[in-house]
Design a protein around this motif. Structure first.
Motif, PDB file in Angstrom:
ATOM      1  N   TYR A 157      -6.277   1.443   1.165  1.00 38.40           N
ATOM      2  CA  TYR A 157      -6.033   0.242  -0.546  1.00 38.40           C
ATOM      3  C   TYR A 157      -6.105   0.938  -1.738  1.00 38.40           C
ATOM      4  O   TYR A 157      -5.721   0.954  -2.722  1.00 38.40           O
ATOM      5  CB  TYR A 157      -6.455  -1.341   0.201  1.00 38.40           C
ATOM      6  CG  TYR A 157      -5.402  -1.633   0.645  1.00 38.40           C
ATOM      7  CD1 TYR A 157      -4.441  -2.253  -0.041  1.00 38.40           C
ATOM      8  CD2 TYR A 157      -5.406  -2.061   2.230  1.00 38.40           C
ATOM      9  CE1 TYR A 157      -2.884  -3.302   0.886  1.00 38.40           C
ATOM     10  CE2 TYR A 157      -4.328  -2.748   2.644  1.00 38.40           C
ATOM     11  CZ  TYR A 157      -3.020  -3.282   2.144  1.00 38.40           C
ATOM     12  OH  TYR A 157      -2.441  -4.037   2.822  1.00 38.40           O
TER      13      TYR A 157
ATOM     14  N   MET B 228       0.736  -1.051   0.072  1.00 38.38           N
ATOM     15  CA  MET B 228      -0.479   0.075  -0.064  1.00 38.38           C
ATOM     16  C   MET B 228       0.676   1.338  -0.055  1.00 38.38           C
ATOM     17  O   MET B 228       0.836   2.555  -0.975  1.00 38.38           O
ATOM     18  CB  MET B 228      -0.840  -0.149   0.890  1.00 38.38           C
ATOM     19  CG  MET B 228      -1.833   1.345   1.312  1.00 38.38           C
ATOM     20  SD  MET B 228      -3.245   1.321   2.914  1.00 38.38           S
ATOM     21  CE  MET B 228      -1.572   1.028   4.147  1.00 38.38           C
TER      22      MET B 228
ATOM     23  N   SER C 266       2.821   1.971  -2.885  1.00 41.50           N
ATOM     24  CA  SER C 266       2.233   1.916  -4.108  1.00 41.50           C
ATOM     25  C   SER C 266       1.874   3.666  -4.566  1.00 41.50           C
ATOM     26  O   SER C 266       1.852   3.643  -5.599  1.00 41.50           O
ATOM     27  CB  SER C 266       0.537   1.227  -4.238  1.00 41.50           C
ATOM     28  OG  SER C 266       1.113  -0.263  -3.954  1.00 41.50           O
TER      29      SER C 266
END
Length: 289
Positions: free
Chosen positions: A53, A1, A4
């Motif tokens: 997320y 997460m 990202s």
């Protein structure tokens, strides 16, 4: 997460900058939901599991959509938790070279001499270029036709092709065409000149003292996301923005890196919502059912 988000901000400063800015809302880690004044992307995040997320890269559309659409599937003030204001940037007023106007005042005079004859393009209702142009129209009293497109890339292509007369474009999308001479830059929408276009005056300098509108990019997640998760996402965003190659690239594209705290983005969004609500009482925006 966290990886990202950090990668997402790094991508924003590299080859994906133009597409991300013009989509107005994309999700981390990359579930694209462009279009419709970014409503699909905003709705996806508003209804997402509050675990961090899925996030949204929001722009002015999040604050302005409530004045442009009678019904929205989310509440801009209640359904999101702020992470960080990533960057701010003015738009740039660009015209096709065939338009006989080399200054803002000349464009205003041209539009007034031919009411309803000139058109302008935007990335769609609620996009930064649409909102900025409507405020510009109200301030100058010109009558020009709005042609909304499904995204910023499409409107710039048609502007370069001469299908529309002018656009208040995002600097990342307009800069390549300005430097190649395929578009003429008349002014930027901020109070200060932009470092990537130092010879281009501001609208305030050129014709309308005090004119000041900036686009912004901020990362938000679903309301109810735990504070520790938001803190981790915020830290990842700031880490990415502190990379020299990222901050330098954003600056070269006309964006000013920020990396605010979640609270600062929350205050910014609240102020933006209030500002556009006030403007709606002064400017006749078209409201979509």
């Amino acid at each position: 997460m966290v990886d990202s988000v950090e990668q997402f901000v790094a991508d924003l400063a590299r080859e994906r900058t133009d597409s991300l800015v013009n989509q107005y809302a994309v999700e981390v880690p990359g579930l694209d939901r462009p279009g419709g004044a970014a409503i699909p992307g905003f709705d996806l995040v508003a209804k997402a599991r509050p675990d961090g997320y899925i996030a949204v890269l929001a722009t002015t559309a999040l604050a302005a959509n409530p004045i442009l659409f009678r019904k929205l599937p989310y509440d801009a003030e209640k359904d999101f938790a702020p992470v960080s204001l990533v960057a701010t940037a003015p738009t740039v007023l660009v015209v096709h070279p065939s338009v006989p106007a080399k200054t803002v005042k000349e464009l205003i005079a041209l539009a007034k001499s031919k009411p309803g004859a000139l058109n302008y393009g935007s990335a769609g209702n609620g996009s930064d270029n649409h909102l900025t142009t409507e405020v510009f129209k109200n301030a100058t009293g010109i009558d020009v036709l709005h042609i909304p497109y499904k995204g910023g890339g499409a409107v710039m292509i048609d502007l370069v092709a001469g299908q529309v007369a002018f656009v208040f474009g995002t600097i990342p999308s307009a800069l390549p065409y300005i430097t190649s001479g395929r578009l003429r830059a008349l002014a930027v929408s901020s109070l200060k000149r932009n470092s990537s276009l130092p010879n281009v005056p501001t609208v305030s300098e050129a014709a309308l003292p005090g004119f000041n509108l900036n686009a912004w990019l901020g990362i938000l997640v679903a309301a109810g996301t735990p504070a520790n998760v938001i803190d981790r996402l915020h830290a990842a965003t700031v880490t990415a923005l502190q990379r020299p190659e990222v901050s330098e690239r954003l600056t070269s594209l006309g964006l000013e890196p920020v990396g605010s705290t979640p609270a600062q983005l929350g205050a910014h969004l609240k102020a933006e919502i209030a500002r556009w609500a006030k403007l709606a009482r002064e400017v006749k925006f078209e409201v979509v059912d």
